[in-house]
Write an enzyme that holds these catalytic residues in place. Structure first.
Site, PDB file in Angstrom:
ATOM      1  N   ASP A 102      -1.509 -28.367  16.123  1.00 55.23           N
ATOM      2  CA  ASP A 102      -1.246 -27.238  16.581  1.00 55.23           C
ATOM      3  C   ASP A 102      -0.802 -27.425  18.232  1.00 55.23           C
ATOM      4  OD1 ASP A 102      -4.642 -26.331  16.166  1.00 55.23           O
ATOM      5  OD2 ASP A 102      -3.679 -27.366  17.726  1.00 55.23           O
ATOM      6  N   HIS A 117      -1.651 -36.435  12.677  1.00 55.77           N
ATOM      7  CA  HIS A 117      -0.967 -35.792  11.813  1.00 55.77           C
ATOM      8  C   HIS A 117       0.359 -35.261  12.252  1.00 55.77           C
ATOM      9  CE1 HIS A 117      -4.720 -35.776   8.776  1.00 55.77           C
ATOM     10  NE2 HIS A 117      -4.199 -37.047   9.075  1.00 55.77           N
ATOM     11  N   SER A 187     -13.275 -31.013   7.274  1.00 57.23           N
ATOM     12  CA  SER A 187     -14.115 -31.220   5.950  1.00 57.23           C
ATOM     13  C   SER A 187     -14.347 -32.639   5.516  1.00 57.23           C
ATOM     14  CB  SER A 187     -13.447 -30.438   4.843  1.00 57.23           C
ATOM     15  OG  SER A 187     -11.931 -30.957   4.888  1.00 57.23           O
ATOM     16  N   PRO A 212     -20.355 -25.445  10.459  1.00 58.73           N
ATOM     17  CA  PRO A 212     -21.089 -24.582   9.858  1.00 58.73           C
ATOM     18  C   PRO A 212     -21.287 -24.740   8.322  1.00 58.73           C
ATOM     19  CG  PRO A 212     -19.230 -23.410  10.798  1.00 58.73           C
ATOM     20  CD  PRO A 212     -18.796 -24.919  10.738  1.00 58.73           C
TER      21      PRO A 212
HETATM   22  C1  BV8 Z   1      -1.540 -42.186   3.772  1.00 49.30           C
HETATM   23  C2  BV8 Z   1       0.102 -32.242   6.812  1.00 49.30           C
HETATM   24  C3  BV8 Z   1      -0.671 -44.068   2.773  1.00 49.30           C
HETATM   25  C4  BV8 Z   1       0.279 -31.594   8.273  1.00 49.30           C
HETATM   26  C5  BV8 Z   1      -2.067 -33.001   6.163  1.00 49.30           C
HETATM   27  C6  BV8 Z   1      -8.184 -42.943   0.501  1.00 49.30           C
HETATM   28  C7  BV8 Z   1      -9.096 -42.400  -0.209  1.00 49.30           C
HETATM   29  C8  BV8 Z   1      -8.743 -40.974  -0.899  1.00 49.30           C
HETATM   30  C9  BV8 Z   1      -7.223 -40.495  -0.929  1.00 49.30           C
HETATM   31  C10 BV8 Z   1      -6.485 -41.223   0.188  1.00 49.30           C
HETATM   32  C11 BV8 Z   1      -6.700 -42.526   0.726  1.00 49.30           C
HETATM   33  N1  BV8 Z   1      -5.782 -42.845   1.466  1.00 49.30           N
HETATM   34  C12 BV8 Z   1      -4.589 -41.836   1.282  1.00 49.30           C
HETATM   35  C13 BV8 Z   1      -4.899 -41.172   0.649  1.00 49.30           C
HETATM   36  C14 BV8 Z   1      -4.357 -39.875  -0.197  1.00 49.30           C
HETATM   37  C15 BV8 Z   1      -4.428 -38.784   1.055  1.00 49.30           C
HETATM   38  C16 BV8 Z   1      -5.709 -37.997   1.035  1.00 49.30           C
HETATM   39  O1  BV8 Z   1      -6.507 -38.331   1.918  1.00 49.30           O
HETATM   40  N2  BV8 Z   1      -6.034 -37.194   0.048  1.00 49.30           N
HETATM   41  C17 BV8 Z   1      -7.100 -36.398   0.008  1.00 49.30           C
HETATM   42  C18 BV8 Z   1      -6.953 -34.945   0.104  1.00 49.30           C
HETATM   43  C19 BV8 Z   1      -8.027 -37.190  -1.155  1.00 49.30           C
HETATM   44  N3  BV8 Z   1      -3.900 -39.032   2.183  1.00 49.30           N
HETATM   45  C20 BV8 Z   1      -2.714 -39.218   2.722  1.00 49.30           C
HETATM   46  O2  BV8 Z   1      -1.878 -39.239   2.060  1.00 49.30           O
HETATM   47  C21 BV8 Z   1      -2.404 -39.484   4.184  1.00 49.30           C
HETATM   48  N4  BV8 Z   1      -1.343 -40.605   4.049  1.00 49.30           N
HETATM   49  O3  BV8 Z   1      -2.902 -42.481   3.740  1.00 49.30           O
HETATM   50  O4  BV8 Z   1      -0.723 -42.889   3.509  1.00 49.30           O
HETATM   51  C22 BV8 Z   1      -1.090 -43.865   1.451  1.00 49.30           C
HETATM   52  C23 BV8 Z   1      -0.702 -42.690   0.756  1.00 49.30           C
HETATM   53  C24 BV8 Z   1      -1.307 -42.205  -0.587  1.00 49.30           C
HETATM   54  C25 BV8 Z   1      -2.011 -43.238  -1.158  1.00 49.30           C
HETATM   55  C26 BV8 Z   1      -2.647 -44.241  -0.501  1.00 49.30           C
HETATM   56  C27 BV8 Z   1      -2.177 -44.655   0.775  1.00 49.30           C
HETATM   57  C28 BV8 Z   1      -1.629 -38.376   4.900  1.00 49.30           C
HETATM   58  C29 BV8 Z   1      -2.927 -37.512   5.277  1.00 49.30           C
HETATM   59  C30 BV8 Z   1      -2.414 -36.453   5.936  1.00 49.30           C
HETATM   60  C31 BV8 Z   1      -1.928 -35.301   5.107  1.00 49.30           C
HETATM   61  N5  BV8 Z   1      -1.395 -34.009   5.864  1.00 49.30           N
HETATM   62  N6  BV8 Z   1      -1.259 -31.926   6.270  1.00 49.30           N
HETATM   63  C32 BV8 Z   1      -0.011 -30.040   7.863  1.00 49.30           C
HETATM   64  O5  BV8 Z   1       0.870 -29.309   7.006  1.00 49.30           O
HETATM   65  O6  BV8 Z   1      -0.991 -29.632   8.485  1.00 49.30           O
HETATM   66  S1  BV8 Z   1      -3.844 -32.684   5.605  1.00 49.30           S
HETATM   67  C33 BV8 Z   1      -4.304 -31.493   6.241  1.00 49.30           C
HETATM   68  O7  BV8 Z   1      -5.810 -31.694   5.784  1.00 49.30           O
HETATM   69  C34 BV8 Z   1      -4.223 -31.436   7.566  1.00 49.30           C
HETATM   70  O8  BV8 Z   1      -3.381 -32.227   8.096  1.00 49.30           O
HETATM   71  C35 BV8 Z   1      -5.603 -31.503   8.076  1.00 49.30           C
HETATM   72  O9  BV8 Z   1      -5.723 -32.024   9.385  1.00 49.30           O
HETATM   73  C36 BV8 Z   1      -6.426 -32.302   7.264  1.00 49.30           C
HETATM   74  C37 BV8 Z   1      -7.864 -32.382   7.165  1.00 49.30           C
HETATM   75  O10 BV8 Z   1      -8.433 -30.973   6.957  1.00 49.30           O
HETATM   76  P1  BV8 Z   1      -9.371 -30.399   8.211  1.00 49.30           P
HETATM   77  O11 BV8 Z   1      -8.784 -30.505   9.284  1.00 49.30           O
HETATM   78  O12 BV8 Z   1     -10.678 -30.895   7.833  1.00 49.30           O
HETATM   79  O13 BV8 Z   1      -9.470 -28.763   7.531  1.00 49.30           O
HETATM   80  P2  BV8 Z   1     -10.191 -28.142   6.366  1.00 49.30           P
HETATM   81  O14 BV8 Z   1      -9.725 -26.841   6.252  1.00 49.30           O
HETATM   82  O15 BV8 Z   1     -10.221 -29.132   5.162  1.00 49.30           O
HETATM   83  O16 BV8 Z   1     -11.778 -28.123   6.898  1.00 49.30           O
HETATM   84  C38 BV8 Z   1     -11.966 -27.425   8.030  1.00 49.30           C
HETATM   85  C39 BV8 Z   1     -13.591 -27.482   8.461  1.00 49.30           C
HETATM   86  O17 BV8 Z   1     -13.839 -26.565   9.554  1.00 49.30           O
HETATM   87  C40 BV8 Z   1     -14.379 -27.035   7.049  1.00 49.30           C
HETATM   88  O18 BV8 Z   1     -15.238 -28.092   6.881  1.00 49.30           O
HETATM   89  C41 BV8 Z   1     -15.096 -25.863   7.968  1.00 49.30           C
HETATM   90  O19 BV8 Z   1     -16.463 -25.620   7.548  1.00 49.30           O
HETATM   91  C42 BV8 Z   1     -15.267 -25.950   9.195  1.00 49.30           C
HETATM   92  N7  BV8 Z   1     -15.078 -25.099  10.004  1.00 49.30           N
HETATM   93  C43 BV8 Z   1     -14.525 -23.823   9.953  1.00 49.30           C
HETATM   94  N8  BV8 Z   1     -14.628 -23.074  11.119  1.00 49.30           N
HETATM   95  C44 BV8 Z   1     -15.004 -23.801  11.807  1.00 49.30           C
HETATM   96  C45 BV8 Z   1     -15.341 -25.057  11.377  1.00 49.30           C
HETATM   97  N9  BV8 Z   1     -16.011 -26.071  11.906  1.00 49.30           N
HETATM   98  C46 BV8 Z   1     -16.428 -25.911  13.510  1.00 49.30           C
HETATM   99  N10 BV8 Z   1     -15.964 -24.383  13.873  1.00 49.30           N
HETATM  100  C47 BV8 Z   1     -15.603 -23.501  13.405  1.00 49.30           C
HETATM  101  N11 BV8 Z   1     -15.325 -22.388  13.956  1.00 49.30           N
END
Ligand code: BV8
Length: 251
Positions: A102, A117, A187, A212
């Site tokens: 953002d 990202h 997360s 949180p």
């Molecule tokens: C890659 C797109 C090579 C942009 C996103 C190794 C192990 C396991 C899996 C993999 C691995 N390597 C690769 C993978 C596969 C995959 C992956 O990680 N999958 C996961 C889900 C299992 N990764 C990929 O594909 C990456 N590429 O590695 O390429 C490869 C590929 C395949 C296989 C091997 C190698 C690419 C990853 C990027 C994906 N793009 N988004 C968009 O549209 O936004 S992901 C998306 O999730 C966003 O980018 C975001 O940034 C990201 C993480 O989410 P968070 O930011 O943590 O947000 P979330 O909602 O989850 O959590 C918010 C947190 O805030 C919560 O905990 C909440 O409690 C807290 N919160 C809420 N309010 C507050 C707060 N905290 C503080 N204050 C508050 N007020």
């Protein structure tokens, strides 16, 4: 909420790395992904945030990003973003490594922001790679085409796509060399970004989580503060400000 240890470490730190996720922008009204009511509760990431989805249905994916851009372009940095930026008043070097697309850390004034990202304000042609960062297409409802005829897409990293090499390399360097790493509002489930706090830990940094909720990082961190970014970060800078000897007395 803020330990004496953390404040003492901050006053002696040379480099602090702040690793952030969607939670930091939640207080700006930008939806997170995995919380209840978050983006993924309405959509499946595999249906939208990946290249196959885009190739299968470019207009649908374009519209999803247009809807998110609408929110982001009207969002303002919040207290948490601003406090992270003002850490630079107290620490010689602060590096923000964000998963967010953002642009709000840059708007808040942070001087080093590493976007792992990508950035939702930017676009490129899926076919020829040409950049299309002219702002007017950000309001186009129908997916625009490049002069080569290809579809234009948001400059964000989708699942299955590699992170920008320069970004992840610099992020790993900042994780390895920092004295303190804050992991704020993530997360900790998306890799390889989620590996950065563990890299910092292995390199001897003091790792503090601010969320949180618990995450897979919680049990590894030196401290995990169960509170929001907007509560904790301003409190940290307030305490640092209180401790700072007014410049006229330090001569
Ligand atoms: C890659 C797109 C090579 C942009 C996103 C190794 C192990 C396991 C899996 C993999 C691995 N390597 C690769 C993978 C596969 C995959 C992956 O990680 N999958 C996961 C889900 C299992 N990764 C990929 O594909 C990456 N590429 O590695 O390429 C490869 C590929 C395949 C296989 C091997 C190698 C690419 C990853 C990027 C994906 N793009 N988004 C968009 O549209 O936004 S992901 C998306 O999730 C966003 O980018 C975001 O940034 C990201 C993480 O989410 P968070 O930011 O943590 O947000 P979330 O909602 O989850 O959590 C918010 C947190 O805030 C919560 O905990 C909440 O409690 C807290 N919160 C809420 N309010 C507050 C707060 N905290 C503080 N204050 C508050 N007020």
């Amino acid at each position: 909420m803020i330990s004496q240890t953390l404040i003492e470490r901050l006053t002696n730190a040379r480099l602090v790395t702040v690793f952030t996720g969607a939670g930091v922008s939640a207080e700006s009204g930008v939806a997170t992904f995995r919380a209840q009511g978050g983006l993924w509760s309405k959509f499946k990431p595999e249906e939208l945030a990946n290249l196959d989805a885009f190739l299968a249905n470019p207009q649908m994916v374009w519209e999803w990003y247009q809807a998110r851009r609408e929110v982001v372009l009207n969002a303002e940095p919040n207290e948490g973003h601003r406090a992270i930026a003002s850490l630079e008043e107290f620490v010689p070097h602060v590096s923000v490594v964000t998963q967010n697309i953002d642009g709000l850390h840059t708007e808040a004034g942070s001087s080093e922001v590493i976007e792992l990202h990508g950035n939702i304000r930017k676009n490129f042609c899926q076919n020829c790679g040409k950049r299309h960062d002219n702002l007017e297409i950000l309001t186009e409802h129908h997916i625009p085409s490049c002069s080569c005829g290809g579809n234009i897409r948001p400059d964000v990293v989708w699942f299955g796509e590699l992170l920008p090499a320069t970004a992840i390399e610099l992020a790993e360097k900042r994780a390895k060399e920092c004295n303190i790493l804050f992991s704020v509002g993530t997360s900790s489930v998306v890799w390889p970004a989620a590996g950065l706090p563990l890299l910092a830990l292995d390199s001897g940094a003091y790792v503090v989580e601010i969320n949180p909720e618990q995450t897979p990082l919680t049990r590894h961190a030196h401290e995990s503060i169960r509170a929001t970014s907007g509560e904790v970060m301003p409190e940290i800078t307030r305490l640092l400000r209180e401790m700072r000897i007014p410049s006229e007395l330090s001569k």
